[in-house]
Design an enzyme around this catalytic site. Structure first.
Site, PDB file in Angstrom:
ATOM      1  N   ASP A  86       0.854  -1.192   0.000  1.00 11.42           N
ATOM      2  CA  ASP A  86       0.000   0.000   0.000  1.00 11.42           C
ATOM      3  C   ASP A  86       0.893   1.247   0.000  1.00 11.42           C
ATOM      4  O   ASP A  86       2.083   1.178   0.320  1.00 11.42           O
ATOM      5  CB  ASP A  86      -0.890  -0.038   1.247  1.00 11.42           C
ATOM      6  CG  ASP A  86      -1.699   1.225   1.438  1.00 11.42           C
ATOM      7  OD1 ASP A  86      -2.352   1.666   0.483  1.00 11.42           O
ATOM      8  OD2 ASP A  86      -1.652   1.778   2.557  1.00 11.42           O
ATOM      9  N   ASP A 115      -0.412   5.132   0.850  1.00 13.73           N
ATOM     10  CA  ASP A 115      -0.747   6.098   1.915  1.00 13.73           C
ATOM     11  C   ASP A 115      -0.851   5.411   3.267  1.00 13.73           C
ATOM     12  O   ASP A 115      -1.578   4.432   3.436  1.00 13.73           O
ATOM     13  CB  ASP A 115      -2.061   6.803   1.578  1.00 13.73           C
ATOM     14  CG  ASP A 115      -1.888   7.802   0.452  1.00 13.73           C
ATOM     15  OD1 ASP A 115      -1.440   8.924   0.708  1.00 13.73           O
ATOM     16  OD2 ASP A 115      -2.168   7.434  -0.708  1.00 13.73           O
ATOM     17  N   LYS A 129      -8.855  -4.524  -3.405  1.00 18.09           N
ATOM     18  CA  LYS A 129      -7.416  -4.712  -3.647  1.00 18.09           C
ATOM     19  C   LYS A 129      -7.059  -6.180  -3.861  1.00 18.09           C
ATOM     20  O   LYS A 129      -6.132  -6.505  -4.607  1.00 18.09           O
ATOM     21  CB  LYS A 129      -6.599  -4.130  -2.494  1.00 18.09           C
ATOM     22  CG  LYS A 129      -6.584  -2.609  -2.452  1.00 18.09           C
ATOM     23  CD  LYS A 129      -5.631  -2.107  -1.378  1.00 18.09           C
ATOM     24  CE  LYS A 129      -5.550  -0.597  -1.350  1.00 18.09           C
ATOM     25  NZ  LYS A 129      -4.585  -0.083  -0.369  1.00 18.09           N
ATOM     26  N   ASP A 133      -2.187  -0.758   5.963  1.00 18.78           N
ATOM     27  CA  ASP A 133      -2.595  -0.154   7.237  1.00 18.78           C
ATOM     28  C   ASP A 133      -4.090   0.098   7.375  1.00 18.78           C
ATOM     29  O   ASP A 133      -4.546   0.458   8.451  1.00 18.78           O
ATOM     30  CB  ASP A 133      -1.874   1.187   7.421  1.00 18.78           C
ATOM     31  CG  ASP A 133      -2.425   2.255   6.487  1.00 18.78           C
ATOM     32  OD1 ASP A 133      -2.357   2.071   5.249  1.00 18.78           O
ATOM     33  OD2 ASP A 133      -2.951   3.260   6.991  1.00 18.78           O
ATOM     34  N   ASP A 154      -6.999  -2.694   2.858  1.00 17.43           N
ATOM     35  CA  ASP A 154      -5.907  -3.639   2.653  1.00 17.43           C
ATOM     36  C   ASP A 154      -6.251  -5.056   3.101  1.00 17.43           C
ATOM     37  O   ASP A 154      -5.546  -6.005   2.751  1.00 17.43           O
ATOM     38  CB  ASP A 154      -4.652  -3.165   3.399  1.00 17.43           C
ATOM     39  CG  ASP A 154      -4.122  -1.851   2.861  1.00 17.43           C
ATOM     40  OD1 ASP A 154      -4.003  -1.724   1.637  1.00 17.43           O
ATOM     41  OD2 ASP A 154      -3.865  -0.932   3.675  1.00 17.43           O
TER      42      ASP A 154
END
EC number: 3.1.3.18
Length: 258
Positions: free
Chosen positions: A36, A38, A181, A204, A208
């Site tokens: 990931d 951000d 994702k 995070d 995710d």
């Protein structure tokens, strides 16, 4: 937190931290790191890239591993980061809705038209629903985090609109039904013949978690919520880019086992 140097290669692995320093020769299979952006390779409290974290990912790439960004941002942004950052030149963006393989080659898994219909329904029933100013999207709608997400989901269900409404902590996202994702990265796994056993996912946020499910090894950073941490196979205490460095340091002695 001190800078942590972690080294991976096909035949030799050495790692050092404030706790120990070890060097030994072992067989390490090529891994694919699904990462990931951000909150994962950024600095705490902002969108700036954590340069030490990016350097660590570039080192993994140089040693023969895949490092693929899987982001809620546009796949073009992820692809550009891979080009300038020196990682594998593939990106999964828009929370799995779009894959960028080259400057003019994109795989669209989502349908932006149905996402726009869902947006209109939410706007007609809730106040303060605004689109977020972002790079152009090809498969999703991105919204400011200014309204009740659960209420919006209820409204969509009442109107029989089957779309995904998620929170990346960066924004709210409307995606086509079944797009996340995990499904987006699964397309990359098929294309590159990557086994689940060789995937390490690092993230995070709640977006995710589907990515964690398609990876044998998943790592939640310290800034993740408890539900996200409980979905991961490994957790670390440090946040964002520092957390990624801690994750790689923690992973190094286990790499031959995963």
């Amino acid at each position: 937190m001190p800078k942590i140097l972690t080294y991976f290669s096909g035949w030799h692995i050495s790692f050092s931290s404030k706790y120990y320093s070890v060097q030994k020769t072992i067989l390490v299979k090529k891994k694919t790191f699904a990462v990931d952006i951000d909150g994962t390779i950024t600095e705490n409290g902002g969108g700036r890239i954590h340069l030490d974290a990016l350097e660590a990912l570039r080192r993994l790439t140089n040693l023969g591993h895949n490092v693929i960004f899987v982001t809620g941002r546009s796949s073009v942004e992820g692809f550009l980061l891979s080009v300038f950052g020196g990682t594998t030149k593939i990106a999964v963006g828009e929370n799995g809705g779009c894959i960028t393989l080259n400057s003019d080659e994109h795989i669209l898994l989502g349908n932006i038209d149905e996402c726009k219909i869902a947006l209109k329904v939410i706007q007609n029933n809730l106040e303060n629903v605004k689109e977020k100013s972002v790079f152009p999207r090809m498969t999703e709608v991105v919204l400011q985090r200014t309204f009740d997400l659960d209420l919006a989901r209820q409204i969509l269900a009442e109107n029989n609109l089957k779309v995904e409404l998620s929170d990346s902590q960066y924004a709210y996202h409307i995606n086509s039904h079944g797009i996340d994702k995990g499904t987006g990265f699964s397309e990359i796994m098929k294309k590159l013949s990557i086994s689940r056993d060789d995937v390490v996912a690092i993230g995070d946020s709640a977006t995710d978690v589907p990515l964690f499910k398609v990876a044998k090894t998943s790592i939640a950073l310290g800034n993740a919520s408890e539900p996200v941490k409980s979905a991961a196979t490994i957790t670390v205490s440090a946040h964002a880019g520092d957390g990624l460095l801690e994750a790689l340091d923690k992973l190094a002695p286990k790499l031959s086992e995963i």
